[in-house]
Design a protein around this motif. Sequence first.
Motif, PDB file in Angstrom:
ATOM      1  N   VAL A  79      -8.541   4.605   6.306  1.00 31.68           N
ATOM      2  CA  VAL A  79      -7.468   5.730   6.753  1.00 31.68           C
ATOM      3  C   VAL A  79      -8.000   6.609   7.748  1.00 31.68           C
TER       4      VAL A  79
ATOM      5  N   PRO B 135      -4.294  12.223   2.255  1.00 31.41           N
ATOM      6  CA  PRO B 135      -3.428  11.045   1.918  1.00 31.41           C
ATOM      7  C   PRO B 135      -4.144  10.709   0.780  1.00 31.41           C
ATOM      8  N   PHE B 136      -3.347  10.051  -0.381  1.00 29.62           N
ATOM      9  CA  PHE B 136      -3.468   9.259  -1.432  1.00 29.62           C
ATOM     10  C   PHE B 136      -3.134   7.816  -1.636  1.00 29.62           C
ATOM     11  N   CYS B 137      -3.664   6.915  -1.564  1.00 32.73           N
ATOM     12  CA  CYS B 137      -3.268   5.640  -1.354  1.00 32.73           C
ATOM     13  C   CYS B 137      -3.443   4.959  -2.563  1.00 32.73           C
ATOM     14  N   ARG B 138      -2.721   3.773  -3.093  1.00 34.47           N
ATOM     15  CA  ARG B 138      -2.903   2.904  -3.833  1.00 34.47           C
ATOM     16  C   ARG B 138      -2.232   1.631  -3.754  1.00 34.47           C
ATOM     17  N   TRP B 139      -2.832   0.505  -4.394  1.00 35.38           N
ATOM     18  CA  TRP B 139      -2.122  -0.666  -3.849  1.00 35.38           C
ATOM     19  C   TRP B 139      -1.067  -1.081  -5.240  1.00 35.38           C
TER      20      TRP B 139
ATOM     21  N   LEU C 141       0.663  -1.077   0.073  1.00 35.14           N
ATOM     22  CA  LEU C 141      -0.025   0.150   0.168  1.00 35.14           C
ATOM     23  C   LEU C 141       0.963   1.329   0.054  1.00 35.14           C
ATOM     24  N   GLU C 142       0.807   2.286  -1.165  1.00 34.74           N
ATOM     25  CA  GLU C 142       1.654   3.290  -1.198  1.00 34.74           C
ATOM     26  C   GLU C 142       0.830   4.411  -0.722  1.00 34.74           C
ATOM     27  N   VAL C 143       1.264   5.365   0.129  1.00 37.59           N
ATOM     28  CA  VAL C 143       0.627   6.378   0.635  1.00 37.59           C
ATOM     29  C   VAL C 143       1.236   7.589   0.628  1.00 37.59           C
ATOM     30  N   ARG C 144       0.829   8.723  -0.115  1.00 42.11           N
ATOM     31  CA  ARG C 144       1.470   9.879  -0.334  1.00 42.11           C
ATOM     32  C   ARG C 144       0.549  10.981   0.218  1.00 42.11           C
ATOM     33  N   PHE C 145       1.224  12.264   0.690  1.00 48.02           N
ATOM     34  CA  PHE C 145       0.169  13.067   1.168  1.00 48.02           C
ATOM     35  C   PHE C 145       0.758  14.186   0.261  1.00 48.02           C
TER      36      PHE C 145
END
Length: 95
Positions: free
Chosen positions: A87, A70-74, A61-65
């Motif tokens: 989240v 937060p923006f998340c993607r697998w 799970l990549e998370v960036r702010f």
Amino acid sequence: MIRAIIGNDEKWRSILRGLNKTFYHQTVTAGDITSYISRESGIDFSKVFQQYLHLRTLPVLEVRFVDEKPFCRWVSEVDGFDMPVRVRVKGENTK
């Protein structure tokens, strides 16, 4: 994780009891079990089961702010893999 995604302990217990009743004293395959869980929950878990049962790597799970949101993607070997996660950003409700 499957239980958490379903989000209803009564339904989860019903699925587990149903597995015992439906497949009592039978030889079953992983496909039998995974299809049953998806069908009875009303949620397509095929990609989740494919990732966790047939591949060695774990999804990431990549998370960036961006602007503190937060923006998340697998990142996964399974095309279309999508597993919901909860989240919570400090001071906000869980999404």
